[in-house]
Design a protein around this motif. Sequence first.
Motif, PDB file in Angstrom:
ATOM      1  N   ALA A   1       9.658 -10.343  38.192  1.00 59.03           N
ATOM      2  CA  ALA A   1       9.197 -11.887  38.713  1.00 59.03           C
ATOM      3  C   ALA A   1       8.381 -11.355  40.054  1.00 59.03           C
ATOM      4  CB  ALA A   1      10.054 -12.806  38.134  1.00 59.03           C
TER       5      ALA A   1
ATOM      6  N   ARG B   1      10.476 -20.054  46.761  1.00 58.68           N
ATOM      7  CA  ARG B   1      10.817 -19.826  45.334  1.00 58.68           C
ATOM      8  C   ARG B   1      11.250 -21.044  44.617  1.00 58.68           C
ATOM      9  NH1 ARG B   1       8.742 -15.266  43.633  1.00 58.68           N
ATOM     10  NH2 ARG B   1       6.598 -15.557  45.073  1.00 58.68           N
TER      11      ARG B   1
ATOM     12  N   THR C   1      11.072 -18.518  34.302  1.00 56.04           N
ATOM     13  CA  THR C   1      10.936 -17.203  35.489  1.00 56.04           C
ATOM     14  C   THR C   1      12.154 -17.096  34.992  1.00 56.04           C
ATOM     15  OG1 THR C   1       8.958 -18.472  36.464  1.00 56.04           O
ATOM     16  CG2 THR C   1      10.541 -16.420  37.581  1.00 56.04           C
ATOM     17  N   ARG C   2      13.051 -17.320  34.775  1.00 54.46           N
ATOM     18  CA  ARG C   2      14.834 -17.204  35.102  1.00 54.46           C
ATOM     19  C   ARG C   2      14.655 -16.186  33.868  1.00 54.46           C
ATOM     20  NH1 ARG C   2      18.520 -21.113  36.544  1.00 54.46           N
ATOM     21  NH2 ARG C   2      18.103 -21.569  38.616  1.00 54.46           N
TER      22      ARG C   2
ATOM     23  N   VAL D   1       6.602 -14.687  32.514  1.00 52.81           N
ATOM     24  CA  VAL D   1       7.258 -15.164  33.800  1.00 52.81           C
ATOM     25  C   VAL D   1       6.777 -17.054  33.736  1.00 52.81           C
ATOM     26  CG1 VAL D   1       6.884 -15.307  36.105  1.00 52.81           C
ATOM     27  CG2 VAL D   1       7.068 -13.125  34.447  1.00 52.81           C
ATOM     28  N   SER D   2       5.562 -17.116  33.279  1.00 51.52           N
ATOM     29  CA  SER D   2       5.165 -18.458  33.760  1.00 51.52           C
ATOM     30  C   SER D   2       5.912 -19.936  32.379  1.00 51.52           C
ATOM     31  CB  SER D   2       3.555 -18.340  32.961  1.00 51.52           C
ATOM     32  OG  SER D   2       2.925 -19.752  32.281  1.00 51.52           O
TER      33      SER D   2
ATOM     34  N   ILE E   1       4.517 -11.999  39.732  1.00 49.50           N
ATOM     35  CA  ILE E   1       3.250 -13.272  40.507  1.00 49.50           C
ATOM     36  C   ILE E   1       2.381 -12.764  41.285  1.00 49.50           C
ATOM     37  CG2 ILE E   1       4.263 -14.844  41.967  1.00 49.50           C
ATOM     38  CD1 ILE E   1       7.061 -15.395  40.891  1.00 49.50           C
TER      39      ILE E   1
ATOM     40  N   ILE F   1       2.388 -20.087  36.465  1.00 50.70           N
ATOM     41  CA  ILE F   1       3.072 -19.576  36.713  1.00 50.70           C
ATOM     42  C   ILE F   1       4.162 -20.100  38.189  1.00 50.70           C
ATOM     43  CG2 ILE F   1       2.448 -17.912  38.466  1.00 50.70           C
ATOM     44  CD1 ILE F   1       3.109 -15.566  36.742  1.00 50.70           C
ATOM     45  N   LEU F   2       3.649 -20.495  38.473  1.00 47.57           N
ATOM     46  CA  LEU F   2       4.475 -20.659  40.036  1.00 47.57           C
ATOM     47  C   LEU F   2       4.435 -22.694  40.311  1.00 47.57           C
ATOM     48  CD1 LEU F   2       3.815 -18.161  42.428  1.00 47.57           C
ATOM     49  CD2 LEU F   2       6.332 -19.056  41.660  1.00 47.57           C
TER      50      LEU F   2
ATOM     51  N   SER G   1      12.712 -12.628  34.044  1.00 52.53           N
ATOM     52  CA  SER G   1      14.259 -11.935  35.275  1.00 52.53           C
ATOM     53  C   SER G   1      15.208 -10.589  34.574  1.00 52.53           C
ATOM     54  CB  SER G   1      14.111 -12.979  36.156  1.00 52.53           C
ATOM     55  OG  SER G   1      13.645 -13.149  36.880  1.00 52.53           O
TER      56      SER G   1
END
Lengths: 444, 310, 258
Positions: free
Chosen positions: B199, B99, B189-190, B185-186, B203, B31-32, B193
């Motif tokens: 998001a 982020r 992400t944008r 989101v994974s 997270i 995810i991140l 959103s």
Amino acid sequence: MKTLINQARALSPAAWSVIPRALWPVAAGLAVAVLMHAVVGPNVPGFTAKMMLVAGINIILAVSLTVVNGFTGQFSMGHAGFMAVGGYVAASITYYGSIKFFGSADFAGGALSWTGSGPHGGGPLGKGDLLFMGSCLVGGLAAAGAGYIVGLPSLRLRGDYLAIVTLGFGEIVRVLLQGTPDQVQPWRAAEAAETPWYSLMLKLGGPKGFNLLPTYTTLFWVYLFVTITLIVCYRLKNSSTGRAFLSIREDEIASQAMGVDVTRYKVRAFVIASFFAGTAGGLYAMDIGAISASDLGFLKSFECIIMVVLGGMGSISGATLAAIILTALPEILRELPPVWPAGLALLAVMAVVQGAHRRWHPRSLVVVAAVTLVAELGRRYCASQGINLAEYRMILYALLLIVMMISRPQGLLGVREVWEIFGRRARRPGAVASPPGASSGVSP
Amino acid sequence: MTQFLQTLFDGVTVGCLYALIALGYTMVYGILKFINFAHSDVFALGVWMSITIAGWMGIGAAGQPTPPLYLALLVLLGTMVTCGAVGFTVERLAYRPLRRAPRLNVLITAIGVSLLLQNLGQRPFMFGPYPRSLPTLVESGTLFTVMGVPVRVSDVAVIGMALVLMTALQILIFRTKFGSAMRAVSFNTRTASLMGINADRVISITFIVGTMLAAAAGFLYGMKYGGQAKQTADSMWVMLGLKAFVAAVVGGIGNVRGAVLGGLLIGLIEFFGVAYLSSQYRDAYVFAILIAVLLLRPEGVLGRATVEKV
Amino acid sequence: MTDPSPAVLDVRDISISFGGLKAVQGFSLRIPPRALYGLIGPNGAGKTTCFNLLTGVYRPDSGTVALDGQRLNGRKPHQIAAAGLSRTFQNIRLFGDLSVFDNVRLGCHLRGSHSISGTVLRTSYHVGQERAIAERTFALLELFGLAGRSFEQARNLPYGDQRRLEIARALATEPKVLLLDEPAAGMNPQEKVELRALIRDVRDRFGLAILLIEHDMGVVMNLCEHITVLNFGETIATGSPEAVQNDPKVVEAYLGTE
């Protein structure tokens, strides 16, 4: 169109002029080393001298890691592994070499590497010093070789994977070293003298560590290496090679498109950094008189990373400062003197310098003032509660890392050097004798 | 044959633990896109929280009988909740401000968080600087024996609990609305959103779930190895965490099933290496596997390769 | 070469697909020396993918690319740059933290030789080379009107200057063919006019061939001698600006069918 190579030939200075340029770093290194050894060392308390020695070794580690993590933007987390390789090789050569050549593992150096009490009788250099220096260099080369082996395949990997692989490398080195057979003890020197080199070299003490090494490392040797490391890294940074390193950090794809062989330069950075880490390992081993792989695990690598990150990703002077500060910090924290005079002095200096350059950074002044205030209040509180701050230093480092990454991700100095803070980032390089355009290859 | 089966069994048990930890790594990475270095410390925190909570409840003092099962489950729950809270706080304070920062910065921050947790845990007001032994939470008797291999209660508990948690996670990700938000989101992400998914909340919850799994792994570890827990700054925790990370990479990072597969694989490799080659190089096997996988198939067994857009 | 007319860049029938998507299909182009060619097409037509194929960022599934008779297929991007093909990027890819000066100096990197020992010992060759690089860089910056900003960080330049700096950096590699990816994007009309003059000037001064991708028809039609139009990865028209402009397929691609 005149090619760059032709133009370079025309602009090259006479060949003999290479000699002073190539040699002055050595001369400067010797001068600094003698200064540290003869003037500074004897005139500071023994403990301070010891700290200066450790700081020197840390400077070499931090600056060399800057080449990889700072310039090239690759993230190596196995610096201690390279240090261990170099340290063990150097220790092994010095220890078994002493036994083979001199008959015992005792100290056989001159006054420059004399660490015992009282004055040393003989001359400045002894036969042991040569062995010691040679072994440190060979240790550096061995580490560089390891850097090459690790670097070549793994540099194809993306940043965070590379971090893990280098971390894994460090751990593998540690595990392998801890699996080596017992060392041949000094009192069995006669037996060792008859054992062939290749089998002796592998008897590295295993989990007990490699002990009873002759101690040669003095301020002289450390600062000789520190100066040479600094000059070499500085020259690298300010050259085509250094720009290639930096360009990889900035944008790998653009760098390739401009003709930089990215893999090759990454490997180069790794090899250079490993070499210096290896020599630092040798100095470290022959300072303590022992080396143990368990002390050179990832915590040591983390320490190096913290120095690089705090100093600024790519700043040689920043890494040097960070190494000095972080070496001294535990000792300073043990009995913290009032902070505010130093803060005030720093504020005054910053104000004067900024005024002189007519470039005001009010935010930096406020930050320094606030940090000073908080630090002073914290100090008073801890002093009144009887808290020993040195025990909290790892927590402080950790917080510092986090806060730094959030508020100032480029580190204290970023890619700049200390003397570039208020000046322009790059000076006009080389004297361009002719007016631009006149003799250049750009016009058809 | 018995040795083979024993090794297989041990490998699977430990593999389950690795898998639980690896899930945390893989979820955060998915995810991140960064390695949560502090994850291994959350695992250590899980072990120590189990000890502490059990201590508060008066379990495991000398001479006390083994507590009933529901108490052990209560300890597990308490551990998971506290660790989840820690995970949430860390994400909120340290990772969220970064982020949009380069990945390297986030990695360094994660190292900072890891050092922070390790050293805070060692302070006297936390868990203290000395190893402590774990209380017996589940009876350690042998349940039954298969072809000479004793199957202990704790082993069954480890494997069973791991299976339950992994199934729950699988359901959460693939069967619930929150799961599809997470996958969105994974993926991007944008865009997620823009589609009205919060998001930051997703997270946060991912972090909490990941750390809770690590906490559960810590509890199970404590049950299985009822011996001594080393202090939180001991390198053994980082080592364990790293092996779990390797499991995540081998399986294909960002891939939940890959993490489970990788965990089992790493557990088996480690134990077979120890049983049939040499126990000295235990840690080296795992990293050798990592390096081999990264060079031959960097995206992992179940992962997908990504191409950078120019 | 079977074809009699010399071509400095000879692209034959290159194709690539990503998964099921045929991004570029059967793209061919022959650019004579000192020519100014254009590559246009609607968004997503595969223009930048073509550049990526030529410069080795992607490897074509089929087809060949030759520069001055040398085959470039299978070479890595830095080797292709060394062969004499340089480019700029659509989404500017300068080395933002480095100075304007250093950005161009890095472009000069390619034509030198950089041994570690030479750098560390500062041999006379190394010093001469650094001087040559500095001179060349200043000359280039002067030509592009950026000399006054030499020591600013590249990321702090205005957009138009960044585009021009990218061209200067690409020229520093001494290319035979220069690929410009949307050089006029984000420029104001005045800057666009200047850019046109600059590109012509560069071509004449350095005697190289230029292939440019551009959305601004004013720039393309004015500047290019020959235009290729892509749509959905396929070449739909090729020829002089006038011919292309009047081609019904091109009109259809840009405006859609009735």
